[in-house]
Every structure is written in structure tokens, then in C-alpha cells.
Write a protein that holds these residues in place. Structure first.
Motif, PDB file in Angstrom:
ATOM      1  N   HIS A   1       0.939  -1.226   0.105  1.00 18.20           N
ATOM      2  CA  HIS A   1       0.106  -0.062   0.099  1.00 18.20           C
ATOM      3  C   HIS A   1       0.759   1.237  -0.220  1.00 18.20           C
TER       4      HIS A   1
ATOM      5  N   PHE B   1     -18.613   9.830   3.243  1.00 19.12           N
ATOM      6  CA  PHE B   1     -17.456   9.334   3.978  1.00 19.12           C
ATOM      7  C   PHE B   1     -17.541   7.875   3.510  1.00 19.12           C
ATOM      8  N   LEU B   2     -18.540   7.109   3.544  1.00 19.91           N
ATOM      9  CA  LEU B   2     -18.480   5.718   3.439  1.00 19.91           C
ATOM     10  C   LEU B   2     -17.620   5.237   2.205  1.00 19.91           C
ATOM     11  N   TYR B   3     -17.750   6.202   1.148  1.00 19.02           N
ATOM     12  CA  TYR B   3     -17.381   5.906  -0.113  1.00 19.02           C
ATOM     13  C   TYR B   3     -15.575   6.289   0.135  1.00 19.02           C
ATOM     14  N   LEU B   4     -15.236   7.459   0.695  1.00 22.07           N
ATOM     15  CA  LEU B   4     -14.133   7.775   1.035  1.00 22.07           C
ATOM     16  C   LEU B   4     -13.248   6.625   1.629  1.00 22.07           C
ATOM     17  N   ILE B   5     -13.905   5.895   2.223  1.00 26.66           N
ATOM     18  CA  ILE B   5     -13.121   4.880   3.003  1.00 26.66           C
ATOM     19  C   ILE B   5     -12.898   3.406   2.103  1.00 26.66           C
ATOM     20  N   GLY B   6     -13.337   3.461   0.912  1.00 27.87           N
ATOM     21  CA  GLY B   6     -13.329   2.324   0.114  1.00 27.87           C
ATOM     22  C   GLY B   6     -12.019   1.522  -0.182  1.00 27.87           C
ATOM     23  N   GLY B   7     -10.861   2.531  -0.217  1.00 27.29           N
ATOM     24  CA  GLY B   7      -9.532   1.942  -0.413  1.00 27.29           C
ATOM     25  C   GLY B   7      -9.161   1.091   0.630  1.00 27.29           C
ATOM     26  N   SER B   8      -9.816   1.125   1.955  1.00 27.98           N
ATOM     27  CA  SER B   8      -9.505   0.411   3.028  1.00 27.98           C
ATOM     28  C   SER B   8      -9.730  -1.148   2.958  1.00 27.98           C
TER      29      SER B   8
END
Length: 141
Positions: free
Chosen positions: A38, A65-72
Motif C-alpha cells: 500500500h 464518508f462511506l465511499y472515501l474509505i473504500g480503499g481500506s
């Protein structure tokens, strides 16, 4: 056509990434590998972003916000895939991964979750999903 080419490229890269990461994790461990993967990906993405700025970065405030953490999800993907490859081999791990990926996409589309257009389920799609599951089971025997 362009979308299919990108999907093909993504599929090829997912397989290669899994194998490379599994080999690296054999030497340095799963969580170290996940971190390195990463960090390297972030560095490459930032370099491309700095070169290709298109002004869309100003729109972050409009993204839930939910979509901003998609990379996790990538952390889970990398660690799970490299662990599965160690345990059951590349072909089995990727086969199961792909069926899980298609099944999840099928559920999301059929329910219209996450803002996706709701697509009615057809008998043909259901039969296809069952055949893929059967294929993975047969592949494991």
C-alpha cells in the motif's frame, strides 16, 4: 470495448499481484507485505495524481464518508489473497476470489445498493452463478 480492456487488465493485475504478494509475504510476513504494497501503491498513485491534476480533487466534500474509505478494502483484499494463495495455491484462491467478487457484484446490482442501478435478476444469471459455484467446487476436488 474500452471498459472490457480495463476489466481484463485489472484481472491480470489482480492475479499477478496476489502471486507476487504471496511470495513477498513468505519472506517478510503478511502484514509487512500488506503495508509495503500500500505504501508503494500510494506513492505511484500520488505521482500520477500530481502529474494529471484535473481539478476534481476539490469535490471531496461532496463524497459520502462511506465511499472515501473504500480503499481500506484493499488492505483486506491484499492480506486475504496472499494468505489464501499460501494455504490453497494461486488457482484455487483466485477461482474462489472471482466467484465471491461476481456473487457480491450480482447481489449489489440486483438490490440496487450503493447507488447502483437496480438490475432485475434473470434465471440465466442465477443458473450462471450456480454453475460458477459448481465449477469452483469441482476445481477443488
Amino acid at each position: 470495448m474500452k471498459g472490457a480492456v480495463f476489466a481484463l487488465l485489472g484481472g491480470l493485475c489482480i492475479t499477478m499481484q496476489g502471486i507476487f504478494n504471496a511470495r513477498m509475504s513468505g519472506a517478510i510476513g503478511g502484514w509487512h507485505t500488506t503495508s509495503i504494497v500500500h505504501i508503494v501503491a500510494f506513492t505511484i498513485a500520488m505521482a500520477i495524481y500530481m502529474k494529471e491534476r484535473d481539478g476534481k480533487g476539490k469535490s471531496f466534500g461532496q463524497v459520502p464518508f462511506l465511499y472515501l474509505i473504500g480503499g481500506s478494502f484493499g488492505v483486506v483484499v491484499v492480506f486475504s489473497e496472499l494468505t489464501a494463495i499460501h494455504m490453497i495455491g494461486p488457482a484455487s484462491a483466485i477461482a474462489i476470489l472471482l466467484v465471491a467478487q461476481i456473487g457480491t457484484a450480482f447481489a449489489i446490482e440486483s438490490k440496487g445498493w450503493f447507488g447502483e442501478r437496480k438490475v432485475p435478476v434473470t434465471l440465466r444469471q442465477g443458473v450462471g452463478l450456480i454453475m460458477m459455484l459448481a465449477g469452483v467446487v469441482l476445481f477443488q476436488l
